[in-house]
Design a protein around this motif. Structure first.
Motif, PDB file in Angstrom:
ATOM      1  N   ALA A 281       0.812  -1.217   0.000  1.00 38.16           N
ATOM      2  CA  ALA A 281       0.000   0.000   0.000  1.00 38.16           C
ATOM      3  C   ALA A 281       0.845   1.268   0.000  1.00 38.16           C
ATOM      4  CB  ALA A 281      -0.915   0.000   1.225  1.00 38.16           C
ATOM      5  N   VAL A 282       0.309   2.302  -0.663  1.00 36.68           N
ATOM      6  CA  VAL A 282       0.986   3.591  -0.717  1.00 36.68           C
ATOM      7  C   VAL A 282       0.077   4.680  -0.167  1.00 36.68           C
ATOM      8  CG1 VAL A 282       0.174   4.188  -3.052  1.00 36.68           C
ATOM      9  CG2 VAL A 282       2.342   5.135  -2.218  1.00 36.68           C
ATOM     10  N   GLY A 283       0.666   5.723   0.407  1.00 35.29           N
ATOM     11  CA  GLY A 283      -0.096   6.908   0.775  1.00 35.29           C
ATOM     12  C   GLY A 283      -0.497   6.958   2.226  1.00 35.29           C
ATOM     13  N   VAL A 284      -1.645   7.580   2.480  1.00 32.79           N
ATOM     14  CA  VAL A 284      -2.132   7.798   3.842  1.00 32.79           C
ATOM     15  C   VAL A 284      -2.248   6.486   4.599  1.00 32.79           C
ATOM     16  CG1 VAL A 284      -4.072   8.681   5.210  1.00 32.79           C
ATOM     17  CG2 VAL A 284      -3.326   9.907   3.162  1.00 32.79           C
ATOM     18  N   THR A 285      -2.656   5.442   3.917  1.00 33.19           N
ATOM     19  CA  THR A 285      -2.784   4.115   4.530  1.00 33.19           C
ATOM     20  C   THR A 285      -1.688   3.180   4.023  1.00 33.19           C
ATOM     21  OG1 THR A 285      -4.404   3.547   2.810  1.00 33.19           O
ATOM     22  CG2 THR A 285      -5.268   4.330   4.906  1.00 33.19           C
ATOM     23  N   GLY A 286      -0.530   3.760   3.671  1.00 30.32           N
ATOM     24  CA  GLY A 286       0.522   2.981   3.042  1.00 30.32           C
ATOM     25  C   GLY A 286       1.509   2.356   4.013  1.00 30.32           C
ATOM     26  N   THR A 287       2.343   1.504   3.474  1.00 30.11           N
ATOM     27  CA  THR A 287       3.401   0.867   4.249  1.00 30.11           C
ATOM     28  C   THR A 287       4.619   1.795   4.311  1.00 30.11           C
ATOM     29  OG1 THR A 287       4.504  -0.184   2.359  1.00 30.11           O
ATOM     30  CG2 THR A 287       2.635  -1.365   3.330  1.00 30.11           C
ATOM     31  N   ALA A 580       2.653   1.933  12.652  1.00 26.67           N
ATOM     32  CA  ALA A 580       3.630   1.756  11.582  1.00 26.67           C
ATOM     33  C   ALA A 580       2.999   2.100  10.241  1.00 26.67           C
ATOM     34  CB  ALA A 580       4.137   0.318  11.568  1.00 26.67           C
ATOM     35  N   GLY A 581       3.803   2.707   9.366  1.00 31.00           N
ATOM     36  CA  GLY A 581       3.290   3.094   8.065  1.00 31.00           C
ATOM     37  C   GLY A 581       2.411   4.324   8.150  1.00 31.00           C
TER      38      GLY A 581
END
Length: 616
Positions: A281-287, A580-581
């Motif tokens: 995942a990328v972005g606000v809810t990303g890793t 995390a992330g």
């Protein structure tokens, strides 16, 4: 000269829909999987009678809520990667307006669905008809005009022959990879029953194929040149990768070039989580693995994504001021966003031609190695937060871990709103393309169960697992009964945190007091004690409330062998989310407040806004 056949407008419409076909994996299939219908005075005598005539080749399904049945139709189309879709019909008035939220969902997510709301009388003789909302200054307006801004194509059928060009345009929109989205044909109820001599050729079978536009040569050359000059390239895989069926092409591309990949909510499962270059995942809810690369990337190949704020961290994530974005998309509106080099093409075709232009070129080994190290670090962090626990109130992440351990990556997991999308986007280990089914473009509470019903209709051989909170469940749960009635088994994991836990956390993060989100913080005389398991059982489901993560895993193992929809309820902690992330998201904080916590949050907000790259 062609012959004619005398039919009512509604009969012509249903006969036409039944004749539209597609080909999937070499098999010719009806492109419409059926019609969802709740009848009322505005459609039962017209389109209801017509659907009865075609009940074998255009099956009709009954639901309990107009919004929910349209969610089911949308879930069906998404699970079919937009290759097949459904229609939904209602009476006028509240039945029609109930579909507007679902229309907006389909519009935002670029998903095909045909909406057939009944409308007022075209002849206006019985005005105001039951359920008609009168406009004092415009006699042509009805509540169905609400569909205009959330439809890719809207038409009001006021004469029976108008259905001929309207249906031609309908099919063009529903099958176009760039224009795809909801179509609304507003059917005046008297016109539904009026007859016309339709040309017989109008009802000839037609097979609709997927259009795969190839890239413009100049745009392709510019994209290839940008990638060859890149030292830190990154791919963002959006939903367009899945709709194009481009997962295999994407895998070949990244294997050949060594470019790491991250995924949007819509694009997750473009590559299996196990692929070494999938940073997830990328972005606000990303890793952390994906976001660290996104901050540094000098070329971003954005494939089939509309680059919404959750992907871009409200345009604070991509910190390399010298970066170049390449927008590979069938829709020019999306391809050119944020000063991108547009590459207007089908995802599979565009990737194949990019690969040919890059043959022999690879990203710097240090960049690829950096990515794989970050992935390993992320996987270790994710394993910690999803590990089993004996806590009385486990976190969402711990529940996700239990579901993953019990059911594996071979299931289709479906979710929509609240805190679960963020946790699942980061933590769920997706398998096959399409096995991760998120509705996060419109983030619609109540989509989950109905959308899962549609997904199950599209993939009856698949185990479809729904994860949702008590807030979404209470908003829209009626299609549990429909799933039981149709013999379509779902496995539903209901996380009860006693309120709107996700928004409560956001409220706290922006300095607000705990107010009106958790049930205990809302105005009440008595706190509700809702027995969700008993409620689900009353709708015909097998249900159980569990008291621990271990019991949840056991219940899910048993659910595999259950013959009908199963609901498993577990109490969870409303305050815990995975630290995390993740990344910053622009949620405006008041400049002035009596609360010192809000003032502190505002200061932090202003500092974060400085990261936004205005004009990018």
């Amino acid at each position: 000269m062609t012959g004619t056949v005398r039919l009512t407008m509604a009969q012509a419409l249903t006969r036409f829909l039944a004749a539209q076909m597609t080909v999937i994996d070499g098999e010719k299939l009806p492109i419409f999987g059926g019609v969802w219908a709740i009848f009322g005075h505005g459609n039962v005598a017209g389109i209801g009678e017509a659907l009865y005539q075609h009940r074998d080749d255009l099956p009709t399904f009954r639901a309990h809520n107009e919004q929910a049945m349209t969610h089911a139709a949308i879930g069906y189309a998404k699970a079919h990667f937009r290759r097949r879709f459904m229609a939904a019909t209602t009476s006028i008035g509240p039945g029609a307006v109930n579909m507007v939220t679902a229309a907006a969902l389909a519009h935002v997510n670029r998903l095909p669905v045909l909406l057939l709301p009944g409308d007022v009388f075209a002849n206006r003789l019985p005005d105001p008809v039951l359920q008609q909302a009168e406009d004092f200054s415009d006699g042509t307006v009805s509540v169905n005009d609400c569909f205009r801004p959330v439809s890719r194509y809207f038409d009001r059928i006021t004469r029976p022959e108008q259905i001929i060009p309207a249906l031609a345009r309908t099919m063009q929109v529903l099958t176009d990879p760039a224009e795809c989205g909801p179509v609304t044909l507003s059917l005046c109820q008297d016109v539904q029953a009026e007859a016309y001599d339709y040309p017989e050729r109008f009802f000839e079978e037609r097979v609709w194929q997927v259009r795969r536009p190839r890239p413009d040569r100049t745009e392709l050359n510019e994209a290839v040149a940008a990638l060859k000059a890149a030292r830190k390239p990154l791919v963002i895989a959006g939903g367009g990768v899945l709709y194009s069926g481009a997962s295999a092409e994407l895998a070949r591309f990244v294997d050949a070039t060594g470019i790491p990949v991250c995924e949007t909510q819509g694009g997750k499962s473009s590559l299996p989580d196990s692929h070494p270059l999938n940073m997830a995942a990328v972005g606000v809810t990303g890793t952390t693995a994906a976001n660290r690369l996104a901050e540094e990337a000098d070329v971003v190949l954005a494939i089939g994504t509309r680059l919404q704020d959750f992907t871009t961290g409200s345009w604070a994530l991509f910190q390399n001021g010298a970066k170049t974005i390449i927008g590979l998309n069938t829709q020019p509106f999306d391809a050119g966003k944020h000063r991108a080099l547009p590459l207007v093409a089908d995802a599979a075709e565009g990737l194949a031609e990019l690969a040919a232009g890059l043959r022999g070129w690879k990203a710097p080994a240090s960049w690829t190695e950096n990515a794989t190290e970050g992935k390993n670090e992320w996987q270790a962090a994710a394993a910690k937060v999803t590990a089993a626990t004996n806590a009385a109130y486990p976190s969402d992440a711990q529940v996700i871990g239990a579901v993953q351990r019990a059911l594996g990556s071979g299931v289709t997991v479906l979710h929509a709103a609240g805190g679960l999308p963020g946790e699942l986007h980061k933590l769920w280990q997706a398998g096959a393309p399409g096995s991760y089914h998120a509705e996060y473009g419109f983030s619609t509470m109540g989509y989950e169960i109905a959308g899962a019903l549609g997904a199950k209709m599209a993939k009856p051989e698949q185990e479809v697992v729904v994860m949702l909170g008590d807030g979404s469940y209470l908003m829209l749960n009626s299609e549990i009964a429909t799933s039981v009635m149709l013999g379509l088994k779902l496995t539903i994991v209901l996380l009860d945190n006693r309120g709107y836990g996700c928004i409560n956390r956001l409220q706290m993060a922006t300095g607000g007091a705990n107010f009106n989100n958790l049930l205990k913080d809302a105005r009440h005389e008595t706190l509700p004690d809702i027995d969700f398991a008993a409620h689900a059982a009353s709708l015909g489901a097998i249900s159980q409330k569990v008291s621990s993560i271990a019991d949840l895993e056991n219940a899910l193992e048993k659910a595999k062998t259950n013959s009908r929809t199963t609901v498993v309820v577990i109490d969870t902690d409303p305050l815990i989310s995975t630290e995390a992330g993740g990344y910053w998201w622009d949620v405006a904080v008041p400049e002035v407040s009596a609360r010192k916590e809000v003032a502190a949050a505002r200061k932090g907000y202003e500092e974060k806004r400085r990261l936004q790259r205005v004009g990018d």
